[in-house]
Design an enzyme around this catalytic site. Structure first.
Site, PDB file in Angstrom:
ATOM      1  N   LYS A  42      -5.056  -8.389   8.289  1.00  0.00           N
ATOM      2  CA  LYS A  42      -5.500  -7.364   9.235  1.00  0.00           C
ATOM      3  C   LYS A  42      -6.547  -7.864  10.224  1.00  0.00           C
ATOM      4  CE  LYS A  42      -4.100  -3.651   9.105  1.00  0.00           C
ATOM      5  NZ  LYS A  42      -2.860  -2.930   9.492  1.00  0.00           N
ATOM      6  N   SER A 273       0.334  -6.854  -2.421  1.00  0.00           N
ATOM      7  CA  SER A 273       1.370  -6.860  -1.376  1.00  0.00           C
ATOM      8  C   SER A 273       1.937  -8.268  -1.191  1.00  0.00           C
ATOM      9  CB  SER A 273       0.848  -6.296  -0.048  1.00  0.00           C
ATOM     10  OG  SER A 273      -0.176  -7.093   0.484  1.00  0.00           O
TER      11      SER A 273
HETATM   12  C1  LIG Z   1      -3.009  -5.759   1.422  1.00  0.00           C
HETATM   13  C2  LIG Z   1      -2.191  -5.388   2.613  1.00  0.00           C
HETATM   14  N1  LIG Z   1      -0.957  -5.868   2.708  1.00  0.00           N
HETATM   15  C3  LIG Z   1      -0.156  -5.535   3.737  1.00  0.00           C
HETATM   16  C4  LIG Z   1      -0.579  -4.688   4.748  1.00  0.00           C
HETATM   17  C5  LIG Z   1       0.402  -4.263   5.821  1.00  0.00           C
HETATM   18  O1  LIG Z   1       0.067  -4.616   7.087  1.00  0.00           O
HETATM   19  P1  LIG Z   1       0.567  -3.786   8.338  1.00  0.00           P
HETATM   20  O2  LIG Z   1      -0.390  -2.660   8.539  1.00  0.00           O
HETATM   21  O3  LIG Z   1       0.547  -4.771   9.452  1.00  0.00           O
HETATM   22  O4  LIG Z   1       1.952  -3.267   8.053  1.00  0.00           O
HETATM   23  C6  LIG Z   1      -1.885  -4.182   4.693  1.00  0.00           C
HETATM   24  C7  LIG Z   1      -2.395  -3.278   5.717  1.00  0.00           C
HETATM   25  O5  LIG Z   1      -3.500  -2.793   5.686  1.00  0.00           O
HETATM   26  C8  LIG Z   1      -2.713  -4.533   3.602  1.00  0.00           C
HETATM   27  O6  LIG Z   1      -3.956  -4.062   3.487  1.00  0.00           O
END
Ligand SMILES: Cc1ncc(COP(=O)(O)O)c(C=O)c1O
Length: 308
Positions: A42, A273
């Site tokens: 981010k 994630s």
């Molecule tokens: C840990 C994590 N993974 C993935 C994402 C996904 O990113 P995006 O908002 O670009 O879809 C976020 C978004 O805040 C996140 O905090």
């Protein structure tokens, strides 16, 4: 290598071959986004949004910046705002891990916590963030601050069209597939758009929690899952289904197991994630035997989670 300031630590992350995790015949690469100063992918969106807000004269030095965040955008904005000379207030649902709140405060920002609507500790739902967003917007209006609005702000998508996509393309032009989970969708949409503009044969795959697979099925069985920062049971405003060649769903158990393997076996201490992305990439490669080179995102560091 000498960087001239903190902002130069954002972008230009390496790809690492996940050689302990890859299956036979598949070259699986992770983009090491957690190496950026806010500890996550981010940082890119935070940097682009503040740059663009200055350029569009929506933000001036010293003006308050306000945003709803699950933690990572907050850390990114805390880093970037400090360098630009703007105070930053992060509005966060109480369901986020205490580590995230601590990090944002340590980076010099203020934090305002909101009650959860239907989530629970460690599991922040779409309704939880909708409520936190409403509070953030109201505070910004009252304080004449700049409301970032990451779900609707196109600079978040452009951050990845301008940087993540080109970096992957430059490092691995022979890429066959790209996989990413979806929060605001900026990472998936911006990168997929760029990669397909270079080679429309590159497959772009979104990863979703099985219980909240709204992009794949249009339905949500249970909004609670462990993949913090993604899978908010909503279709992000900039979502473009034409960019997603497939959507792979993953269970909490699969994600937990892969996140643990990434740290135990690969030496990558990352958040859930990242585990979701890697397991989705392997599932996709298993059903599409022609895929050789596949890239996914290692979104954030495991240091941000109480349960890791
Ligand atoms: C840990 C994590 N993974 C993935 C994402 C996904 O990113 P995006 O908002 O670009 O879809 C976020 C978004 O805040 C996140 O905090």
């Amino acid at each position: 290598m000498i960087k001239q300031n903190t902002l130069e630590l954002i972008r230009q992350t390496p790809l690492v071959k996940l050689d302990r995790i890859s299956k036979e015949g598949v070259n699986l690469y992770g983009k090491v986004e957690f190496m950026q100063p806010g500890g996550s992918v981010k940082d890119r969106a935070a940097y682009q949004i503040i740059l663009d807000a200055y350029e569009m004269k929506k933000l001036v030095k010293g003006q308050l910046v306000v945003e709803m965040t699950s933690g990572n955008m907050g850390a990114g904005l805390a880093v970037v705002c400090k360098q630009f000379g703007n105070p930053f207030l992060a509005v966060m649902s109480k369901g986020n891990s205490p580590e995230r709140i601590k990090i944002i405060k340590a980076l010099g920002a203020d934090v305002f916590l909101t009650d959860q609507v239907d989530g629970s500790e460690g599991m922040v739902t779409g309704n939880d963030i909708a409520y936190a967003s409403q509070v953030a917007k109201e505070i910004a209006q009252k304080e004449k601050g700049f409301y970032v609005d990451q779900f609707n702000n196109t600079s978040g998508v452009m951050a990845h069209f301008n940087t993540t996509g080109p970096e992957i393309w430059q490092d691995l032009p022979e890429i066959d597939a790209y996989v990413a989970s979806v929060g605001t969708g900026g990472t998936f949409i911006g990168t997929a758009k760029f990669l397909k503009s270079k080679n429309k044969m590159i497959k772009c795959i979104a990863a979703e929690p099985e219980s909240a697979a709204i992009l794949k099925t249009g339905r949500v069985e249970n909004p609670q899952h462990i993949i913090q920062g993604t899978g908010y049971s909503l279709i992000p405003p900039h979502w473009d289904s034409a960019l997603a060649d497939d959507i792979i769903t993953v269970t909490d158990t699969e994600v937990q197991e892969m996140t643990r393997r990434l740290s135990h076996e690969q030496g990558m201490y990352v958040g859930y994630s990242s585990g979701a992305n890697v397991i989705a990439a392997l599932k996709y490669a298993k059903i599409n035997q022609e895929i050789r080179n596949i890239v996914t995102i290692l979104c954030d560091t495991g240091y941000k989670y109480s349960s890791l």
